[in-house]
Design a protein around this motif. Structure first.
Motif, PDB file in Angstrom:
ATOM      1  N   SER A 158       0.815  -1.208   0.000  1.00  9.42           N
ATOM      2  CA  SER A 158       0.000   0.000   0.000  1.00  9.42           C
ATOM      3  C   SER A 158       0.851   1.262   0.000  1.00  9.42           C
ATOM      4  O   SER A 158       0.452   2.283  -0.566  1.00  9.42           O
ATOM      5  CB  SER A 158      -0.962  -0.002   1.191  1.00  9.42           C
ATOM      6  OG  SER A 158      -0.252   0.058   2.405  1.00  9.42           O
ATOM      7  N   GLY A 159       2.030   1.210   0.603  1.00  9.97           N
ATOM      8  CA  GLY A 159       2.908   2.375   0.578  1.00  9.97           C
ATOM      9  C   GLY A 159       3.388   2.707  -0.818  1.00  9.97           C
ATOM     10  O   GLY A 159       3.368   3.869  -1.242  1.00  9.97           O
TER      11      GLY A 159
ATOM     12  N   TRP B  29       2.585   5.852  -6.120  1.00  8.91           N
ATOM     13  CA  TRP B  29       2.136   6.033  -7.497  1.00  8.91           C
ATOM     14  C   TRP B  29       0.956   6.984  -7.569  1.00  8.91           C
ATOM     15  O   TRP B  29       0.846   7.786  -8.504  1.00  8.91           O
ATOM     16  CB  TRP B  29       1.765   4.693  -8.132  1.00  8.91           C
ATOM     17  CG  TRP B  29       2.963   3.989  -8.655  1.00  8.91           C
ATOM     18  CD1 TRP B  29       3.615   2.932  -8.079  1.00  8.91           C
ATOM     19  CD2 TRP B  29       3.693   4.315  -9.827  1.00  8.91           C
ATOM     20  NE1 TRP B  29       4.696   2.579  -8.829  1.00  8.91           N
ATOM     21  CE2 TRP B  29       4.779   3.409  -9.914  1.00  8.91           C
ATOM     22  CE3 TRP B  29       3.554   5.272 -10.820  1.00  8.91           C
ATOM     23  CZ2 TRP B  29       5.697   3.453 -10.945  1.00  8.91           C
ATOM     24  CZ3 TRP B  29       4.468   5.313 -11.854  1.00  8.91           C
ATOM     25  CH2 TRP B  29       5.524   4.410 -11.912  1.00  8.91           C
ATOM     26  N   VAL B  30       0.075   6.912  -6.595  1.00  9.11           N
ATOM     27  CA  VAL B  30      -1.068   7.833  -6.591  1.00  9.11           C
ATOM     28  C   VAL B  30      -0.577   9.266  -6.469  1.00  9.11           C
ATOM     29  O   VAL B  30      -1.034  10.160  -7.179  1.00  9.11           O
ATOM     30  CB  VAL B  30      -2.037   7.479  -5.441  1.00  9.11           C
ATOM     31  CG1 VAL B  30      -3.070   8.566  -5.231  1.00  9.11           C
ATOM     32  CG2 VAL B  30      -2.739   6.157  -5.722  1.00  9.11           C
ATOM     33  N   SER B  31       0.391   9.497  -5.582  1.00  9.07           N
ATOM     34  CA  SER B  31       0.884  10.872  -5.410  1.00  9.07           C
ATOM     35  C   SER B  31       1.747  11.319  -6.596  1.00  9.07           C
ATOM     36  O   SER B  31       1.892  12.515  -6.835  1.00  9.07           O
ATOM     37  CB  SER B  31       1.666  10.987  -4.110  1.00  9.07           C
ATOM     38  OG  SER B  31       2.842  10.220  -4.169  1.00  9.07           O
ATOM     39  N   HIS B  32       2.304  10.369  -7.323  1.00  9.74           N
ATOM     40  CA  HIS B  32       3.099  10.709  -8.514  1.00  9.74           C
ATOM     41  C   HIS B  32       2.232  11.404  -9.560  1.00  9.74           C
ATOM     42  O   HIS B  32       2.679  12.316 -10.252  1.00  9.74           O
ATOM     43  CB  HIS B  32       3.723   9.433  -9.088  1.00  9.74           C
ATOM     44  CG  HIS B  32       4.524   9.639 -10.318  1.00  9.74           C
ATOM     45  ND1 HIS B  32       5.751  10.275 -10.314  1.00  9.74           N
ATOM     46  CD2 HIS B  32       4.269   9.319 -11.615  1.00  9.74           C
ATOM     47  CE1 HIS B  32       6.213  10.328 -11.552  1.00  9.74           C
ATOM     48  NE2 HIS B  32       5.341   9.743 -12.358  1.00  9.74           N
TER      49      HIS B  32
ATOM     50  N   ALA C 288      -9.148  13.592  -8.022  1.00 11.73           N
ATOM     51  CA  ALA C 288     -10.386  12.922  -7.582  1.00 11.73           C
ATOM     52  C   ALA C 288     -10.200  11.409  -7.582  1.00 11.73           C
ATOM     53  O   ALA C 288     -10.623  10.729  -6.635  1.00 11.73           O
ATOM     54  CB  ALA C 288     -11.546  13.318  -8.489  1.00 11.73           C
ATOM     55  N   VAL C 289      -9.559  10.892  -8.621  1.00  8.92           N
ATOM     56  CA  VAL C 289      -9.287   9.455  -8.674  1.00  8.92           C
ATOM     57  C   VAL C 289      -8.321   9.061  -7.565  1.00  8.92           C
ATOM     58  O   VAL C 289      -8.476   8.009  -6.930  1.00  8.92           O
ATOM     59  CB  VAL C 289      -8.731   9.059 -10.069  1.00  8.92           C
ATOM     60  CG1 VAL C 289      -8.229   7.630 -10.081  1.00  8.92           C
ATOM     61  CG2 VAL C 289      -9.793   9.266 -11.138  1.00  8.92           C
TER      62      VAL C 289
ATOM     63  N   ALA D 249      -8.955   6.423  -4.576  1.00  7.91           N
ATOM     64  CA  ALA D 249      -8.034   5.305  -4.316  1.00  7.91           C
ATOM     65  C   ALA D 249      -7.602   5.279  -2.856  1.00  7.91           C
ATOM     66  O   ALA D 249      -7.489   4.207  -2.248  1.00  7.91           O
ATOM     67  CB  ALA D 249      -6.817   5.403  -5.230  1.00  7.91           C
ATOM     68  N   VAL D 250      -7.378   6.437  -2.267  1.00 10.37           N
ATOM     69  CA  VAL D 250      -6.994   6.503  -0.853  1.00 10.37           C
ATOM     70  C   VAL D 250      -8.126   5.986   0.024  1.00 10.37           C
ATOM     71  O   VAL D 250      -7.901   5.197   0.957  1.00 10.37           O
ATOM     72  CB  VAL D 250      -6.605   7.945  -0.459  1.00 10.37           C
ATOM     73  CG1 VAL D 250      -6.474   8.084   1.040  1.00 10.37           C
ATOM     74  CG2 VAL D 250      -5.314   8.332  -1.133  1.00 10.37           C
TER      75      VAL D 250
END
Length: 160
Positions: free
Chosen positions: A47-48, A53-56, A66-67, A71-72
């Motif tokens: 998850s880390g 990747w989400v923050s990238h 929003a996506v 995801a978070v």
């Protein structure tokens, strides 16, 4: 001579099972804590890096933000569910604590700083939501996984 079994005379009752040996119970608690800590380590790593990747992609626009928040939220729900399942599966609150300890240990390592910055998480809002949200999800998951002893079932005596 034996008496026939009737509603008034149900026959012999089975002998109650004794409590498990205290040493075996303690060993099972320690073993489940260790195994679930390793499971928490694995979930924390996955998850880390998924959060990395989400923050990238966070700076690419409002749609990606929003996506990313969706995801978070999904990751936090899964984390809470896994923590509750760890407590339920081990029949002890220590199982949920073991899972949480492994997860938090990985998050602390991922928050460590190197010469060029931190390891995985950048200073973006989505990372803070993830880090604080995961600690809240784990705390609530551990508290809600408290396993109470079963209530004794009432026995019916006498004629109906």
């Amino acid at each position: 001579m034996t008496t026939p079994e009737t509603p008034e005379n149900p026959g012999p009752t089975p002998a109650p099972h004794g409590d498990p040996h205290p040493l075996a119970s303690s060993a099972l608690t320690v073993l489940s804590f260790a195994v679930l800590s390793v499971a928490g380590l694995g979930v924390g790593v996955l998850s880390g890096f998924a959060m990395g990747w989400v923050s990238h992609f966070w700076d690419l626009g409002l749609t990606q933000q929003a996506v990313g928040l969706a995801a978070v939220v999904a990751q936090l729900v899964v984390l809470y569910t896994l923590c509750r399942l760890a407590g339920w599966g081990s029949r002890r609150q220590s199982g949920a604590v073991g899972f949480a300890v492994g997860y938090v240990a990985v998050m602390l390592v991922m928050l460590g700083y190197l010469t060029g910055g931190n390891i995985v998480f950048s200073a973006k809002l989505v990372n803070y939501v993830f880090l604080f949200g995961s600690m809240i999800a784990l705390a609530v998951g551990v508290m809600r996984s408290l396993v109470l002893p079963p209530r004794p079932t009432p026995t019916v005596t006498g004629a109906l």
